[in-house]
Design a protein around this motif. Structure first.
Motif: not given
Length: 364
Positions: A39-54, A118-122, A127-132
């Motif tokens: 159900d979640l996948l069917s509503a998903t249209c795009r993915l965003r990956i944020e690579l933070c810090g190092s 590069r300016r956002r650290s978790l 080495n942090g990643m935010i997947c949305t």
């Protein structure tokens, strides 16, 4: 937490275990999580990956972007064709479509959807990643945080720790003192102790096969590094040196000079390092930043120690892994945490333990 020798030695791709292998694994983990919720996948249209810090600061030069895209499409660092990663990233850029492993296609513009912060650290690791996952209006449907903590290991940000492997080991140890105590109590070598502990995950034959596959990958990497001339990727126009050096060494007569042997050890390591820099297949040992050291010393054993065998290579890797496990549990193998010297120091200690084992040294 229990760690296996095959956790320390992982077949993957270059140029970085923390910036290439880890992000690929994390992206695949997120995509698998999304696919498991139809159900979640069917509503998903795009993915965003944020690579933070190092990851955000140096990820471009380490191939983090293509690695993330490959992971989202289901690629695994151990089996993916390194050339496919680069070519597929180009295809996604042109077609603006991402294809999940179940066949579902999503809109994707890599420069907008894979972001280098590069300016956002978790908080828990550099080495942090935010997947949305985003819906048609750009609103978030699912968000997950991952940390690539070195050696290709990935932490789930929800728990803040590696998934705890609590299986009981036959001879558990978390310190060098405990390791030596076990060896003295059982009157055995470090490799014997490790082989018994590996039974918690798989049969002894399977462990041997896995370590021989690691050794085969190391040998293939050195062989490729010896053959491939040219310029390494990146803007510095660095020429590969290993092929010319090995050709020169092969023309020289055998020598009893120990420095002649050191030249060979150096060129083994250089071949691996250049393959890693080119994004080729390497063994994380215990990181990609130090990937050349263990195979270089193991090649020395193969080529210069009388009586060298596959059984010796297995025991070399088992003893080396014991030291890597101690470092992983008590300190860090992550360059982002302890610097490149920490990665290289870990690998040197591991290689020294492996060589001591196969040369007949005692655990102490």
């Amino acid at each position: 937490m229990a760690l296996s020798a095959l956790d320390l030695f992982r077949i993957g791709i270059g140029p970085s275990s923390s910036h290439t292998v880890g992000p690929m694994r994390a992206a695949k983990r997120f995509a698998d999580r999304l696919i498991a919720a139809p159900d979640l996948l069917s509503a998903t249209c795009r993915l965003r990956i944020e690579l933070c810090g190092s990851l955000g600061a140096t990820g471009r030069g380490h191939g983090s972007g293509p690695a993330v895209l490959a992971g989202l499409e289901g690629a695994d660092p151990e089996t993916v064709d390194p050339d496919h990663v680069v070519q597929r990233a180009r295809d996604i850029e042109q077609q603006r479509r991402l294809r999940l492993v179940n066949g579902r296609e999503l809109a994707c513009t890599p420069r907008d959807d894979v972001l280098f912060r590069r300016r956002r650290s978790l908080p828990r690791h550099p080495n942090g990643m935010i997947c949305t996952a985003l819906d048609a209006d750009g609103e978030p449907l699912l968000e997950a945080v991952y940390y690539s903590v070195g050696g290709g290991f990935v932490i789930d940000g929800d728990s803040g720790a590696l998934v705890e492997d609590t299986r009981p080991l036959e001879h558990p140890f978390t310190s060098a003192v405990a390791l030596l105590d076990w060896c003295e109590r059982e009157d055995c070598r470090i490799s014997d102790l490790m082989l018994r502990n590996e039974r918690a995950w798989r049969s002894e034959d399977e462990t041997r096969d896995g370590l021989l596959a690691v050794w085969a990958a190391m040998q293939a990497c050195v062989a490729r590094g010896f053959e491939r001339d040219g310029v390494l990727p990146g803007g510095l126009q660095v020429k590969r040196r290993a092929p010319a050096l090995v050709r020169r060494l092969r023309q020289e007569p055998l020598s009893a000079d120990p420095l002649w042997v050191m030249d060979w050890i150096g060129v083994y390591a250089l071949a691996v390092n250049e393959e890693n820099a080119a994004g080729g297949r390497v063994v994380t040992a215990p990181t990609n930043g130090a990937a050349g050291i263990v195979p270089a010393v193991l090649h020395y054993y193969r080529d210069f120690v009388p009586g060298a065998s596959d059984e010796g290579a297995i025991r070399f890797l088992l003893a080396a892994a014991a030291i890597g496990i101690l470092i992983k549990l008590n300190a860090s193998i992550s360059g982002a945490e302890v610097g490149c010297q920490g990665e290289v120091g870990s690998a040197c200690a591991m290689a020294a333990a492996g060589l001591t084992e196969v040369l007949g040294g005692s655990p102490r």
